[in-house]
Scaffold this active site. Structure first.
Site, mmCIF file in Angstrom:
data_model
loop_
_atom_site.group_PDB
_atom_site.id
_atom_site.type_symbol
_atom_site.label_atom_id
_atom_site.label_comp_id
_atom_site.label_asym_id
_atom_site.label_seq_id
_atom_site.Cartn_x
_atom_site.Cartn_y
_atom_site.Cartn_z
ATOM 1 N N ASN A 113 -5.225 2.655 16.240
ATOM 2 C CA ASN A 113 -4.056 3.296 15.614
ATOM 3 C C ASN A 113 -3.932 4.783 15.947
ATOM 4 O O ASN A 113 -3.350 5.550 15.194
ATOM 5 C CB ASN A 113 -4.036 3.018 14.107
ATOM 6 N N GLU A 127 -15.710 16.277 6.714
ATOM 7 C CA GLU A 127 -15.439 15.802 8.079
ATOM 8 C C GLU A 127 -15.360 16.959 9.075
ATOM 9 O O GLU A 127 -15.799 16.827 10.220
ATOM 10 C CB GLU A 127 -14.148 14.973 8.080
HETATM 11 P P1 CMP Z 1 -8.960 5.686 9.941
HETATM 12 O O1 CMP Z 1 -8.003 6.576 9.241
HETATM 13 O O2 CMP Z 1 -9.638 6.214 11.128
HETATM 14 O O3 CMP Z 1 -10.088 5.217 8.889
HETATM 15 C C1 CMP Z 1 -10.755 3.989 8.994
HETATM 16 C C2 CMP Z 1 -10.193 3.135 10.071
HETATM 17 O O4 CMP Z 1 -10.542 1.768 9.993
HETATM 18 C C3 CMP Z 1 -8.679 3.122 9.988
HETATM 19 O O5 CMP Z 1 -8.178 4.369 10.375
HETATM 20 C C4 CMP Z 1 -8.326 1.961 10.882
HETATM 21 O O6 CMP Z 1 -8.144 2.314 12.215
HETATM 22 C C5 CMP Z 1 -9.552 1.085 10.744
HETATM 23 N N1 CMP Z 1 -9.192 -0.153 10.079
HETATM 24 C C6 CMP Z 1 -8.680 -0.287 8.859
HETATM 25 N N2 CMP Z 1 -8.448 -1.581 8.588
HETATM 26 C C7 CMP Z 1 -8.811 -2.272 9.696
HETATM 27 C C8 CMP Z 1 -8.807 -3.637 10.035
HETATM 28 N N3 CMP Z 1 -8.357 -4.558 9.181
HETATM 29 N N4 CMP Z 1 -9.266 -3.973 11.248
HETATM 30 C C9 CMP Z 1 -9.726 -3.029 12.108
HETATM 31 N N5 CMP Z 1 -9.750 -1.712 11.823
HETATM 32 C C10 CMP Z 1 -9.288 -1.347 10.636
#
Ligand code: CMP
Length: 139
Positions: A113, A127
């Protein structure tokens, strides 16, 4: 109040040469990049950063992805920077992200993402300290 938040441009975005386009979104929103570096995390380092998610089913996949290719870690500063950054990023799941947000325009999936942003001022301080020394923050 003026705040600082930690941002990470993730491997799916660095791989597609989107660092500049993503930085433009931050700057257009009034966020100032006061520290920035490109690094390649080890899986252990990614695991430590995302320790709070250790019990989640996607933890292994998340750490593997974050260590797969370089990331750009950065500190953004501005009025209400934590909330503003989250607004510019859009929802975690790009399918739910609002028009014009980084994740709507660039993210590939909920895992790939494109960006990470601290979720509170308290976590932002933790962080930021994970990646940067005080001397590296040039506000
Ligand atoms: P981030 O803000 O980096 O914090 C934790 C990350 O876990 C989140 O963004 C997503 O990219 C990832 N994440 C959350 N839910 C899922 C999922 N169902 N499958 C894979 N990755 C996930």
């Amino acid at each position: 109040a003026t705040e600082r938040t930690l941002s990470i441009i993730k491997p799916d975005a660095t791989r597609r040469n989107l660092t500049g386009k993503i930085n433009a979104k931050f700057e257009e929103a009034g966020l100032r990049i006061i520290a920035q570096k490109r690094i390649h995390l080890s899986q252990a380092q990614a695991g430590k950063f995302y320790e709070v998610h250790a019990a989640r089913p996607f933890y292994g996949e998340l750490c593997e992805f974050m260590a797969s290719e370089p990331v750009v870690v950065q500190v953004l500063e501005g009025e209400g920077a934590v909330a503003k950054n989250r607004e510019v990023m859009g929802a975690t799941n790009p399918a739910e992200a609002a028009e014009g947000t980084i994740r709507k325009e660039f993210a590939l999936s909920i895992g790939e993402n494109s960006v990470h942003g601290s979720d509170s001022a308290e976590n932002a301080a933790i962080e930021i300290a994970f990646f940067f020394s005080g001397l590296e923050l040039v506000g």
